[in-house]
Motif scaffolding. Structure first.
Motif, PDB file in Angstrom:
ATOM      1  N   SER A  16      69.061 110.880  60.116  1.00 30.87           N
ATOM      2  CA  SER A  16      69.811 111.806  60.474  1.00 30.87           C
ATOM      3  C   SER A  16      69.346 112.476  61.667  1.00 30.87           C
ATOM      4  O   SER A  16      70.323 113.385  62.452  1.00 30.87           O
ATOM      5  CB  SER A  16      70.139 112.701  59.114  1.00 30.87           C
ATOM      6  OG  SER A  16      68.644 113.044  58.831  1.00 30.87           O
ATOM      7  N   ARG A  17      68.240 112.719  61.972  1.00 27.84           N
ATOM      8  CA  ARG A  17      67.537 113.303  62.870  1.00 27.84           C
ATOM      9  C   ARG A  17      68.126 112.912  64.373  1.00 27.84           C
ATOM     10  O   ARG A  17      68.559 113.571  65.298  1.00 27.84           O
ATOM     11  CB  ARG A  17      66.099 113.533  62.841  1.00 27.84           C
ATOM     12  CG  ARG A  17      65.598 114.729  63.963  1.00 27.84           C
ATOM     13  CD  ARG A  17      63.833 114.747  63.650  1.00 27.84           C
ATOM     14  NE  ARG A  17      63.506 115.036  62.586  1.00 27.84           N
ATOM     15  CZ  ARG A  17      62.167 114.750  62.379  1.00 27.84           C
ATOM     16  NH1 ARG A  17      61.463 114.214  63.166  1.00 27.84           N
ATOM     17  NH2 ARG A  17      61.663 115.252  61.164  1.00 27.84           N
ATOM     18  N   TRP A  18      68.076 111.420  64.365  1.00 28.98           N
ATOM     19  CA  TRP A  18      68.404 110.781  65.504  1.00 28.98           C
ATOM     20  C   TRP A  18      69.799 110.937  65.792  1.00 28.98           C
ATOM     21  O   TRP A  18      70.347 111.407  66.814  1.00 28.98           O
ATOM     22  CB  TRP A  18      68.103 109.285  65.526  1.00 28.98           C
ATOM     23  CG  TRP A  18      68.969 108.582  66.611  1.00 28.98           C
ATOM     24  CD1 TRP A  18      68.572 108.625  67.820  1.00 28.98           C
ATOM     25  CD2 TRP A  18      70.165 107.960  66.441  1.00 28.98           C
ATOM     26  NE1 TRP A  18      69.499 107.882  68.492  1.00 28.98           N
ATOM     27  CE2 TRP A  18      70.589 107.336  67.756  1.00 28.98           C
ATOM     28  CE3 TRP A  18      71.026 107.708  65.396  1.00 28.98           C
ATOM     29  CZ2 TRP A  18      71.671 106.594  68.007  1.00 28.98           C
ATOM     30  CZ3 TRP A  18      72.161 106.850  65.527  1.00 28.98           C
ATOM     31  CH2 TRP A  18      72.517 106.536  66.994  1.00 28.98           C
ATOM     32  N   TYR A  19      70.850 110.941  64.588  1.00 28.09           N
ATOM     33  CA  TYR A  19      72.232 111.001  64.771  1.00 28.09           C
ATOM     34  C   TYR A  19      72.593 112.392  65.419  1.00 28.09           C
ATOM     35  O   TYR A  19      73.412 112.440  66.309  1.00 28.09           O
ATOM     36  CB  TYR A  19      72.886 110.756  63.462  1.00 28.09           C
ATOM     37  CG  TYR A  19      74.223 110.877  63.470  1.00 28.09           C
ATOM     38  CD1 TYR A  19      74.851 109.508  63.478  1.00 28.09           C
ATOM     39  CD2 TYR A  19      74.997 111.844  63.524  1.00 28.09           C
ATOM     40  CE1 TYR A  19      76.281 109.219  63.461  1.00 28.09           C
ATOM     41  CE2 TYR A  19      76.500 111.796  63.486  1.00 28.09           C
ATOM     42  CZ  TYR A  19      77.014 110.609  63.543  1.00 28.09           C
ATOM     43  OH  TYR A  19      78.320 110.540  63.683  1.00 28.09           O
ATOM     44  N   LEU A  20      71.897 113.563  64.881  1.00 29.80           N
ATOM     45  CA  LEU A  20      72.538 114.708  65.284  1.00 29.80           C
ATOM     46  C   LEU A  20      71.949 114.934  66.736  1.00 29.80           C
ATOM     47  O   LEU A  20      72.658 115.714  67.242  1.00 29.80           O
ATOM     48  CB  LEU A  20      71.671 115.970  64.354  1.00 29.80           C
ATOM     49  CG  LEU A  20      72.190 115.955  62.702  1.00 29.80           C
ATOM     50  CD1 LEU A  20      71.421 116.769  62.016  1.00 29.80           C
ATOM     51  CD2 LEU A  20      73.509 116.328  62.825  1.00 29.80           C
ATOM     52  N   GLU A  21      70.937 114.670  67.237  1.00 24.90           N
ATOM     53  CA  GLU A  21      70.363 114.803  68.422  1.00 24.90           C
ATOM     54  C   GLU A  21      71.184 113.846  69.558  1.00 24.90           C
ATOM     55  O   GLU A  21      71.887 114.405  70.319  1.00 24.90           O
ATOM     56  CB  GLU A  21      69.122 114.082  68.490  1.00 24.90           C
ATOM     57  CG  GLU A  21      68.026 114.815  69.728  1.00 24.90           C
ATOM     58  CD  GLU A  21      66.696 114.255  69.551  1.00 24.90           C
ATOM     59  OE1 GLU A  21      66.379 113.428  70.265  1.00 24.90           O
ATOM     60  OE2 GLU A  21      66.151 114.687  68.452  1.00 24.90           O
ATOM     61  N   HIS A  22      71.594 112.701  69.264  1.00 25.08           N
ATOM     62  CA  HIS A  22      72.168 111.548  69.893  1.00 25.08           C
ATOM     63  C   HIS A  22      73.668 111.988  70.274  1.00 25.08           C
ATOM     64  O   HIS A  22      74.184 112.186  71.217  1.00 25.08           O
ATOM     65  CB  HIS A  22      72.409 110.135  69.355  1.00 25.08           C
ATOM     66  CG  HIS A  22      72.769 109.177  70.090  1.00 25.08           C
ATOM     67  ND1 HIS A  22      72.170 108.643  71.240  1.00 25.08           N
ATOM     68  CD2 HIS A  22      73.942 108.498  70.426  1.00 25.08           C
ATOM     69  CE1 HIS A  22      72.820 107.749  72.204  1.00 25.08           C
ATOM     70  NE2 HIS A  22      73.836 107.706  71.351  1.00 25.08           N
ATOM     71  N   TYR A  23      74.529 112.473  69.127  1.00 26.22           N
ATOM     72  CA  TYR A  23      75.776 112.630  69.002  1.00 26.22           C
ATOM     73  C   TYR A  23      76.126 114.406  69.389  1.00 26.22           C
ATOM     74  O   TYR A  23      77.258 114.681  69.549  1.00 26.22           O
ATOM     75  CB  TYR A  23      76.534 112.399  68.036  1.00 26.22           C
ATOM     76  CG  TYR A  23      76.651 110.975  68.015  1.00 26.22           C
ATOM     77  CD1 TYR A  23      77.685 110.074  68.720  1.00 26.22           C
ATOM     78  CD2 TYR A  23      75.693 110.138  67.264  1.00 26.22           C
ATOM     79  CE1 TYR A  23      77.508 108.666  68.670  1.00 26.22           C
ATOM     80  CE2 TYR A  23      75.651 108.653  67.242  1.00 26.22           C
ATOM     81  CZ  TYR A  23      76.795 108.018  68.170  1.00 26.22           C
ATOM     82  OH  TYR A  23      76.744 106.556  68.350  1.00 26.22           O
ATOM     83  N   SER A  24      75.082 115.073  69.446  1.00 23.26           N
ATOM     84  CA  SER A  24      75.267 116.411  69.835  1.00 23.26           C
ATOM     85  C   SER A  24      75.215 116.501  71.435  1.00 23.26           C
ATOM     86  O   SER A  24      75.892 117.390  72.184  1.00 23.26           O
ATOM     87  CB  SER A  24      74.336 117.603  69.283  1.00 23.26           C
ATOM     88  OG  SER A  24      73.056 117.121  70.140  1.00 23.26           O
TER      89      SER A  24
END
Ligand SMILES: NC(=O)c1ccc[n+]([C@@H]2O[C@H](COP(=O)([O-])OP(=O)(O)OC[C@H]3O[C@@H](n4cnc5c(N)ncnc54)[C@H](O)[C@@H]3O)[C@@H](O)[C@H]2O)c1
Length: 323
Positions: free
Chosen positions: A314-322
């Protein structure tokens, strides 16, 4: 030492390349960069790999026999190969069945033929899948269990890869191992898989369809454990005759789908909107891997539990897609 990794721009291939490159090894990648899911994600992975000077890349389809033959022929002797290029996904095989025979049967054979003519392969490790266990109800799934009753075309084509590999190991003495991966998740993951689709839906406030009314269990396996198992195996070519082996690479535990959703909700700080439905054709209710042979033969030992793994995802997802 040079390692060839097919499917290098894919989820597992990317992590395999990155791990070897960080150790200073030479990696040659192949990928067709197809549009089964957003090529933007594949290109973003590739950009990270291209930062390493020991990485070279061929934009090729595995079923392009002569091109694959040429790439492999030019590689040094004692070559290690991790073959991950494939048409993945159980559900999509209802939609585009020919993509599966092209990549997973013709593409796999193309690699075996190239290995046969290269003649100096140290070890070929290829990805198979827990889906080959079909509707098996005996748990945990062990490699000795029967796998001749697939319930999806995806599984049938991956089983075909196992059978062709066995034949080539027998006929041409190519040390070859198939790894049956169990539901892999983690940063840079595949957009068609639950960690990804659920996260996207939760953040967008969209409804998640929960199949089999939530009564599903999966052997969710974190990407670092998958890479660990794959690379440990790569360094342990099978002995005996024929030189072909099969292993499960999964986690010790199977987790319930509902727990998976609740952990994601906690990590994302938002409740999921759920809609319950019947099981999909080709899906199975539960998977658990018997991983003892991989532990005994090459020291595989999964370390990441679901909470920590989903935290990383979830950390990666939030960072990558923000961004
Ligand atoms: N992710 C999982 O949970 C899981 C579980 C079991 C098995 N597997 C297997 O692991 C392997 C890697 O899966 P993944 O999750 O990284 O999938 P992925 O789709 O992210 O990666 C596969 C890569 O192969 C490439 N590719 C597909 N067909 C090709 C072809 N014909 N020629 C060249 N390149 C081609 C794609 O462009 C993609 O980049 C596959 O063999 C898959 O069947 C994955």
């Amino acid at each position: 030492m040079t390692t060839l990794i097919t499917g290098a721009a894919g989820f597992i291939g990317y992590h395999a390349c990155l791990t070897l490159l960080k150790k200073g090894e030479d990696v040659v990648g192949i990928d067709s960069l197809n549009d089964y899911y957003s090529p933007l994600l594949k290109h973003a992975r590739l950009e990270n790999l291209k930062k390493f000077k020991q990485f070279s890349f061929h934009h090729l389809a595995m079923e392009d026999h002569s091109a694959i033959f040429k790439v492999i022929q030019d590689l040094p002797s004692d070559l290690s190969i991790t073959h991950l290029a494939a048409q993945a996904g159980v559900r999509y095989s209802l939609k585009d069945p020919y993509a599966y025979t092209t990549s997973n049967v013709d593409g796999h054979l193309s690699l075996l033929e190239a290995c046969r003519h290269h003649g100096r392969i140290r070890h070929l490790v290829y990805a198979s899948t827990s889906s080959v266990y079909g509707a098996n109800t005996k748990l945990p799934f062990a490699v000795e269990d029967r796998t001749d009753s697939p319930i999806s075309l995806y599984a049938a084509t991956k089983k075909c890869g196992e059978l062709m590999s066995h034949a080539y190991a027998h006929l041409f003495d190519i040390p070859t191992t198939g790894l049956r991966y169990f539901t892999v998740y983690g940063p840079w993951g595949r957009p068609d898989m639950t960690a990804f689709t659920f996260t996207k839906a939760i953040l967008a406030g969209e409804v998640i369809t929960v199949f089999n009314h939530g009564d599903m269990r999966r052997n969710y396996t974190y990407i670092d454990d998958i890479i660990d198992g794959t690379l440990l195996c790569l360094n342990a070519p099978p002995q005996g005759s024929p030189k072909h082996a099969l292993y499960n690479i999964g986690h010790y535990r199977s987790e319930s789908l509902m727990d998976f959703i609740h952990i994601l909700e906690e990590k994302l700080g938002k409740k999921a909107l759920l809609q319950f439905a019947d099981i999909q054709p080709g899906d199975v209710k539960e998977t658990i891997a018997d991983i003892r042979p991989a532990q005994d033969d090459f020291g595989y030992s999964p370390k990441v539990d679901l909470k920590d793994g989903l935290e990383q995802f979830s950390r990666w997802y939030l960072e990558h897609y923000s961004s």
